[in-house]
Design a protein around this motif. Structure first.
Motif, PDB file in Angstrom:
ATOM      1  N   LEU A  46      34.411  17.100  34.771  1.00 55.05           N
ATOM      2  CA  LEU A  46      35.712  17.659  35.119  1.00 55.05           C
ATOM      3  C   LEU A  46      35.543  18.831  36.079  1.00 55.05           C
ATOM      4  O   LEU A  46      34.519  19.521  36.055  1.00 55.05           O
ATOM      5  CB  LEU A  46      36.425  18.142  33.857  1.00 55.05           C
ATOM      6  N   PRO A  47      36.533  19.093  36.933  1.00 59.56           N
ATOM      7  CA  PRO A  47      36.458  20.274  37.812  1.00 59.56           C
ATOM      8  C   PRO A  47      36.353  21.541  36.979  1.00 59.56           C
ATOM      9  O   PRO A  47      37.035  21.690  35.967  1.00 59.56           O
ATOM     10  CB  PRO A  47      37.792  20.218  38.578  1.00 59.56           C
ATOM     11  N   LEU A  48      35.486  22.456  37.391  1.00 58.60           N
ATOM     12  CA  LEU A  48      35.285  23.683  36.635  1.00 58.60           C
ATOM     13  C   LEU A  48      36.391  24.688  36.923  1.00 58.60           C
ATOM     14  O   LEU A  48      36.919  24.748  38.034  1.00 58.60           O
ATOM     15  CB  LEU A  48      33.921  24.291  36.966  1.00 58.60           C
ATOM     16  N   PRO A  49      36.734  25.513  35.936  1.00 62.63           N
ATOM     17  CA  PRO A  49      37.873  26.415  36.085  1.00 62.63           C
ATOM     18  C   PRO A  49      37.662  27.577  37.027  1.00 62.63           C
ATOM     19  O   PRO A  49      38.622  28.143  37.516  1.00 62.63           O
ATOM     20  CB  PRO A  49      38.094  26.930  34.655  1.00 62.63           C
ATOM     21  N   GLU A  50      36.411  27.962  37.308  1.00 66.96           N
ATOM     22  CA  GLU A  50      36.175  29.150  38.119  1.00 66.96           C
ATOM     23  C   GLU A  50      35.869  28.820  39.580  1.00 66.96           C
ATOM     24  O   GLU A  50      35.312  29.622  40.295  1.00 66.96           O
ATOM     25  CB  GLU A  50      35.015  29.966  37.531  1.00 66.96           C
ATOM     26  N   THR A  51      36.246  27.635  40.035  1.00 67.21           N
ATOM     27  CA  THR A  51      35.934  27.245  41.407  1.00 67.21           C
ATOM     28  C   THR A  51      37.104  27.442  42.348  1.00 67.21           C
ATOM     29  O   THR A  51      37.085  27.002  43.475  1.00 67.21           O
ATOM     30  CB  THR A  51      35.507  25.763  41.438  1.00 67.21           C
ATOM     31  N   GLY A  52      38.166  28.110  41.908  1.00 65.83           N
ATOM     32  CA  GLY A  52      39.293  28.368  42.781  1.00 65.83           C
ATOM     33  C   GLY A  52      40.407  27.361  42.637  1.00 65.83           C
ATOM     34  O   GLY A  52      41.463  27.515  43.240  1.00 65.83           O
ATOM     35  N   GLY A  53      40.227  26.303  41.831  1.00 65.89           N
ATOM     36  CA  GLY A  53      41.242  25.281  41.699  1.00 65.89           C
ATOM     37  C   GLY A  53      42.092  25.438  40.463  1.00 65.89           C
ATOM     38  O   GLY A  53      42.882  24.559  40.159  1.00 65.89           O
TER      39      GLY A  53
END
Length: 261
Positions: free
Chosen positions: A121-128
């Protein structure tokens, strides 16, 4: 003499954890993750929150991983847990399952990898990450919750600090009158909500981690991550995220950060 293949999934988990030569804390975390996937393979919802740690996972054969439905069951479990579990936690648990499956396949105990089609899953701290709406934020910060959780949630929102930075803080990093950390610590500033809660959270503690677990730390816990006053360990990202989604299903801890950070 060749070791006979295990019949039960739980026995295969035990053998994998033994072969992996993990520390006590890591072994406990890996076991919780692998037990959670047992519920998915049995096509049953895993318990949430504190019940997850106490519940006995279903007994099932290791060969179930080779069943044609195994990948579908795991995919459904990921979809369900995405709404209630922090992405970092879920990705870590998927990685744990993949590592165990790879080892079991090397042993010749199973033939297939039902996780092959699952993407991280996309990680929460990547700006998204989308910040909470004003109504969601008001609900989070006003709903009754333990002092530790409220202090962490207020700090994350008011300071804009990453979760890792907040959880790495020690009590002697804090300049309470100045509502900031001391120059020797990562720069974190907070406002009135956090300023009201932090003195209550400290309760006379002057050294050790700011945010603590509920239980005493294992003997293998590094001194820097253990409170000398209470013997409890530093709160982990995984546990902090789990606590947040237990209180606020469908939301993730990383969304507490304001949009401008």
């Amino acid at each position: 003499m060749t070791t006979r293949p295990p019949v039960e999934y739980a026995v295969a988990v035990d053998r994998y954890l033994t072969a992996a030569a993990l520390g006590t804390a890591s072994r406990r975390i890996y076991r919780i993750a692998l037990d959670t996937w047992a519920w998915a393979l049995a096509d049953r919802p895993a318990p949430a929150g504190p019940e997850r740690r106490r519940a006995r996972p279903p007994v099932l054969p290791l060969a179930l991983l080779d069943h044609p439905d195994a990948a579908t069951r795991l995919r459904s479990a990921v979809t369900h847990r995405t709404a209630v579990t922090d992405p970092r936690t879920l990705n870590r648990e998927l990685s744990t399952l993949r590592a165990a499956i790879a080892w079991w396949r090397t042993q010749g105990w199973i033939r297939t990898d039902p996780t092959a089609g699952l993407r991280p899953l996309p990680l929460p701290e990547t700006g998204g990450t989308t910040p909470l709406t004003p109504d969601e934020l008001h609900t989070v910060l006003t709903r009754r919750a333990p002092l530790r959780e409220q202090a962490l949630w207020h700090l994350l929102h008011e300071s804009g600090a990453t979760i890792e930075t907040a959880l790495a803080l020690d009590t002697d990093d804090l300049d309470l009158p100045g509502r900031r950390t001391h120059p020797s610590a990562p720069p974190v500033h907070w406002r009135a909500g956090t300023a009201r809660l932090l003195p209550l959270l400290l309760a006379g503690r002057t050294t050790g981690p700011l945010f603590l677990t509920d239980r005493r730390a294992p003997a293998t816990t590094p001194a820097a991550d253990r409170c000398p006053h209470t013997g409890r360990a530093r709160l982990s990202y995984r546990r902090a995220a789990e606590l947040f989604t237990t209180h606020h299903p469908g939301l993730t801890l990383a969304r507490l950060r304001p949009a401008h950070h």
